[in-house]
Design a protein around this motif. Structure first.
Motif, PDB file in Angstrom:
ATOM      1  N   THR A 160      56.201 -12.429  32.714  1.00 19.81           N
ATOM      2  CA  THR A 160      55.857 -12.349  31.296  1.00 19.81           C
ATOM      3  C   THR A 160      54.347 -12.457  31.135  1.00 19.81           C
ATOM      4  O   THR A 160      53.720 -13.330  31.739  1.00 19.81           O
ATOM      5  CB  THR A 160      56.549 -13.472  30.509  1.00 19.81           C
ATOM      6  OG1 THR A 160      57.961 -13.345  30.664  1.00 19.81           O
ATOM      7  CG2 THR A 160      56.190 -13.418  29.034  1.00 19.81           C
ATOM      8  N   VAL A 161      53.784 -11.576  30.312  1.00 19.15           N
ATOM      9  CA  VAL A 161      52.340 -11.577  30.094  1.00 19.15           C
ATOM     10  C   VAL A 161      52.044 -11.570  28.597  1.00 19.15           C
ATOM     11  O   VAL A 161      52.527 -10.704  27.863  1.00 19.15           O
ATOM     12  CB  VAL A 161      51.678 -10.350  30.760  1.00 19.15           C
ATOM     13  CG1 VAL A 161      50.219 -10.243  30.345  1.00 19.15           C
ATOM     14  CG2 VAL A 161      51.794 -10.438  32.277  1.00 19.15           C
ATOM     15  N   GLU A 204      49.635  -0.903  34.659  1.00 21.98           N
ATOM     16  CA  GLU A 204      49.486  -1.440  36.016  1.00 21.98           C
ATOM     17  C   GLU A 204      50.393  -2.647  36.228  1.00 21.98           C
ATOM     18  O   GLU A 204      51.060  -2.771  37.262  1.00 21.98           O
ATOM     19  CB  GLU A 204      48.021  -1.818  36.232  1.00 21.98           C
ATOM     20  CG  GLU A 204      47.701  -2.368  37.597  1.00 21.98           C
ATOM     21  CD  GLU A 204      46.233  -2.726  37.736  1.00 21.98           C
ATOM     22  OE1 GLU A 204      45.933  -3.625  38.543  1.00 21.98           O
ATOM     23  OE2 GLU A 204      45.393  -2.128  37.038  1.00 21.98           O
ATOM     24  N   LEU A 205      50.440  -3.539  35.245  1.00 22.61           N
ATOM     25  CA  LEU A 205      51.228  -4.755  35.382  1.00 22.61           C
ATOM     26  C   LEU A 205      52.729  -4.471  35.453  1.00 22.61           C
ATOM     27  O   LEU A 205      53.452  -5.077  36.253  1.00 22.61           O
ATOM     28  CB  LEU A 205      50.938  -5.711  34.220  1.00 22.61           C
ATOM     29  CG  LEU A 205      49.527  -6.304  34.186  1.00 22.61           C
ATOM     30  CD1 LEU A 205      49.359  -7.180  32.945  1.00 22.61           C
ATOM     31  CD2 LEU A 205      49.238  -7.110  35.445  1.00 22.61           C
ATOM     32  N   VAL A 206      53.199  -3.558  34.610  1.00 26.44           N
ATOM     33  CA  VAL A 206      54.622  -3.203  34.646  1.00 26.44           C
ATOM     34  C   VAL A 206      54.970  -2.604  36.007  1.00 26.44           C
ATOM     35  O   VAL A 206      56.056  -2.842  36.549  1.00 26.44           O
ATOM     36  CB  VAL A 206      54.967  -2.241  33.488  1.00 26.44           C
ATOM     37  CG1 VAL A 206      56.372  -1.659  33.661  1.00 26.44           C
ATOM     38  CG2 VAL A 206      54.874  -2.984  32.160  1.00 26.44           C
ATOM     39  N   GLY A 207      54.049  -1.877  36.586  1.00 29.79           N
ATOM     40  CA  GLY A 207      54.254  -1.333  37.929  1.00 29.79           C
ATOM     41  C   GLY A 207      54.333  -2.400  38.997  1.00 29.79           C
ATOM     42  O   GLY A 207      54.829  -2.145  40.107  1.00 29.79           O
ATOM     43  N   HIS A 208      53.858  -3.622  38.664  1.00 30.25           N
ATOM     44  CA  HIS A 208      53.894  -4.737  39.618  1.00 30.25           C
ATOM     45  C   HIS A 208      54.871  -5.830  39.184  1.00 30.25           C
ATOM     46  O   HIS A 208      54.748  -6.973  39.621  1.00 30.25           O
ATOM     47  CB  HIS A 208      52.492  -5.316  39.810  1.00 30.25           C
ATOM     48  CG  HIS A 208      51.599  -4.472  40.666  1.00 30.25           C
ATOM     49  ND1 HIS A 208      50.940  -3.366  40.181  1.00 30.25           N
ATOM     50  CD2 HIS A 208      51.287  -4.555  41.986  1.00 30.25           C
ATOM     51  CE1 HIS A 208      50.234  -2.816  41.154  1.00 30.25           C
ATOM     52  NE2 HIS A 208      50.431  -3.503  42.258  1.00 30.25           N
ATOM     53  N   GLY A 209      55.828  -5.487  38.326  1.00 31.10           N
ATOM     54  CA  GLY A 209      56.919  -6.417  38.062  1.00 31.10           C
ATOM     55  C   GLY A 209      56.953  -7.104  36.719  1.00 31.10           C
ATOM     56  O   GLY A 209      57.884  -7.876  36.448  1.00 31.10           O
ATOM     57  N   THR A 210      55.969  -6.871  35.862  1.00 32.74           N
ATOM     58  CA  THR A 210      56.005  -7.485  34.529  1.00 32.74           C
ATOM     59  C   THR A 210      57.098  -6.822  33.696  1.00 32.74           C
ATOM     60  O   THR A 210      57.159  -5.595  33.593  1.00 32.74           O
ATOM     61  CB  THR A 210      54.653  -7.339  33.817  1.00 32.74           C
ATOM     62  OG1 THR A 210      53.657  -8.045  34.570  1.00 32.74           O
ATOM     63  CG2 THR A 210      54.702  -7.901  32.401  1.00 32.74           C
ATOM     64  N   THR A 211      57.969  -7.639  33.088  1.00 33.17           N
ATOM     65  CA  THR A 211      59.092  -7.101  32.316  1.00 33.17           C
ATOM     66  C   THR A 211      59.048  -7.492  30.838  1.00 33.17           C
ATOM     67  O   THR A 211      59.803  -6.939  30.043  1.00 33.17           O
ATOM     68  CB  THR A 211      60.432  -7.567  32.915  1.00 33.17           C
ATOM     69  OG1 THR A 211      60.441  -9.004  32.973  1.00 33.17           O
ATOM     70  CG2 THR A 211      60.632  -6.995  34.308  1.00 33.17           C
ATOM     71  N   ARG A 212      58.214  -8.463  30.482  1.00 31.99           N
ATOM     72  CA  ARG A 212      58.087  -8.817  29.065  1.00 31.99           C
ATOM     73  C   ARG A 212      56.614  -8.935  28.711  1.00 31.99           C
ATOM     74  O   ARG A 212      55.844  -9.600  29.423  1.00 31.99           O
ATOM     75  CB  ARG A 212      58.795 -10.133  28.751  1.00 31.99           C
ATOM     76  CG  ARG A 212      58.774 -10.455  27.245  1.00 31.99           C
ATOM     77  CD  ARG A 212      59.461 -11.761  26.930  1.00 31.99           C
ATOM     78  NE  ARG A 212      60.888 -11.682  27.016  1.00 31.99           N
ATOM     79  CZ  ARG A 212      61.696 -11.312  26.025  1.00 31.99           C
ATOM     80  NH1 ARG A 212      61.184 -10.966  24.859  1.00 31.99           N
ATOM     81  NH2 ARG A 212      62.999 -11.279  26.182  1.00 31.99           N
ATOM     82  N   TYR A 247      60.872  -2.798  30.462  1.00 30.15           N
ATOM     83  CA  TYR A 247      60.055  -3.857  29.874  1.00 30.15           C
ATOM     84  C   TYR A 247      60.426  -4.049  28.407  1.00 30.15           C
ATOM     85  O   TYR A 247      61.020  -3.163  27.777  1.00 30.15           O
ATOM     86  CB  TYR A 247      58.560  -3.513  29.981  1.00 30.15           C
ATOM     87  CG  TYR A 247      58.163  -2.332  29.139  1.00 30.15           C
ATOM     88  CD1 TYR A 247      57.645  -2.507  27.849  1.00 30.15           C
ATOM     89  CD2 TYR A 247      58.317  -1.023  29.606  1.00 30.15           C
ATOM     90  CE1 TYR A 247      57.293  -1.425  27.059  1.00 30.15           C
ATOM     91  CE2 TYR A 247      57.965   0.069  28.819  1.00 30.15           C
ATOM     92  CZ  TYR A 247      57.457  -0.144  27.550  1.00 30.15           C
ATOM     93  OH  TYR A 247      57.124   0.925  26.765  1.00 30.15           O
ATOM     94  N   ILE A 248      60.086  -5.211  27.876  1.00 30.34           N
ATOM     95  CA  ILE A 248      60.225  -5.519  26.454  1.00 30.34           C
ATOM     96  C   ILE A 248      58.825  -5.730  25.907  1.00 30.34           C
ATOM     97  O   ILE A 248      58.003  -6.425  26.516  1.00 30.34           O
ATOM     98  CB  ILE A 248      61.086  -6.778  26.246  1.00 30.34           C
ATOM     99  CG1 ILE A 248      62.510  -6.533  26.744  1.00 30.34           C
ATOM    100  CG2 ILE A 248      61.108  -7.193  24.769  1.00 30.34           C
ATOM    101  CD1 ILE A 248      63.372  -7.784  26.770  1.00 30.34           C
ATOM    102  N   LEU A 249      58.542  -5.137  24.763  1.00 21.62           N
ATOM    103  CA  LEU A 249      57.205  -5.199  24.167  1.00 21.62           C
ATOM    104  C   LEU A 249      57.285  -5.770  22.762  1.00 21.62           C
ATOM    105  O   LEU A 249      58.112  -5.332  21.955  1.00 21.62           O
ATOM    106  CB  LEU A 249      56.598  -3.789  24.114  1.00 21.62           C
ATOM    107  CG  LEU A 249      55.246  -3.619  23.419  1.00 21.62           C
ATOM    108  CD1 LEU A 249      54.154  -4.345  24.198  1.00 21.62           C
ATOM    109  CD2 LEU A 249      54.907  -2.122  23.282  1.00 21.62           C
TER     110      LEU A 249
END
Length: 263
Positions: A160-161, A204-212, A247-249
């Motif tokens: 989560t970011v 970039e982050l979603v490509g490295h596993g960020t999902t929320r 991902y969820i935004l």
């Protein structure tokens, strides 16, 4: 499971609670102490659940309620060495008794393993934070002009970011109320992150596993929630990521609407 409660988020005030309803940390205290208590109560927790306050930097929209908080509670407050010195110099805390440097954070019995990383901003020594527990890793990162290698390393791999999407360049350019020097400051490498730069980093982050993803610290003068959201959505779609699948935004409200994000 951790809860994220954006209490306030804008160029006027920033504060987020992360933890459980019984124990967690407050990142920044950028609205009044009265509002902090009210907002926490309205989200089903209370000021008693705050076991530590983490300060990113000393600007007013991040410490507005800190003096009253340290006056009326004994909650420990942690900040970088440069920020601590600034808080003491500017008399932003009622007492230095509960003000600690981040180097002392490792020994604090908190809900998370917490690490700080430097952010490029025009302040004494600004930082962002990662909070990790079990399989969850959360990042909080606002007030940065550019994405540095340190920021990139800290946020990659976080589930989560919470990331700044502060301004839309065209709205900033056309804002007649802002003098040229202020526009230069905001768009500089030690200012704030634009929608475009935020969106590029998110891909970039979603490509490295960020999902929320939670977009925060939106300028009320130089941005609009729908523009920030669409900017991120368009760039993520271009990268092949599917919303509500990969991902969820969402966007943090200016002031809480009682929403609690469970991650």
């Amino acid at each position: 499971m951790a809860l994220i409660i954006p209490l306030c988020s804008s160029s006027g005030g920033n504060s987020v609670f992360i933890g459980s309803r019984r124990a967690g940390v407050l990142i920044d205290a950028g609205c009044s102490f009265r509002k902090l208590r009210l907002f926490l109560d309205s989200c089903g927790t209370s000021i008693d659940a705050v076991k530590a306050v983490l300060i990113t930097h000393e600007h007013a929209d991040h410490i507005k309620g800190l003096f009253q908080l340290t006056k009326h509670t004994d909650i420990p407050v942690y900040a970088s060495a440069g920020t601590v010195q600034s808080l003491l110099t500017e008399n932003s805390v009622a007492s230095c008794a509960n003000l600690y440097e981040l180097s002392e954070l490792a020994s604090a019995p908190l809900y998370f393993e917490i690490k700080a990383f430097s952010t490029p901003h025009d302040s004494a020594e600004s930082v962002g934070f990662t909070l990790e527990k079990d399989e969850q890793k959360i990042a909080y990162c606002t007030d940065l002009g550019i994405i540095t290698s340190e920021v990139r390393d800290a946020l990659r791999g976080c589930n989560t970011v919470f990331l700044e999407s502060n301004y839309e360049p065209e709205l900033l350019r056309k804002n007649a109320k802002y003098p040229a020097f202020l526009k230069r400051r905001i768009s500089s490498d030690i200012g704030h992150l634009s929608n475009k730069d935020c969106a590029e980093f998110l891909a970039e982050l979603v490509g490295h596993g960020t999902t929320r993803i939670i977009l925060g610290h939106l300028s009320r003068e130089n941005n609009k929630p729908e523009i920030a959201y669409e900017s991120a959505l368009t760039r993520l779609s271009k990268s092949g990521a599917l919303i509500n699948k990969d991902y969820i935004l969402e966007i943090a409200p200016v002031e809480t609407e009682g929403r609690v994000v469970a991650v």
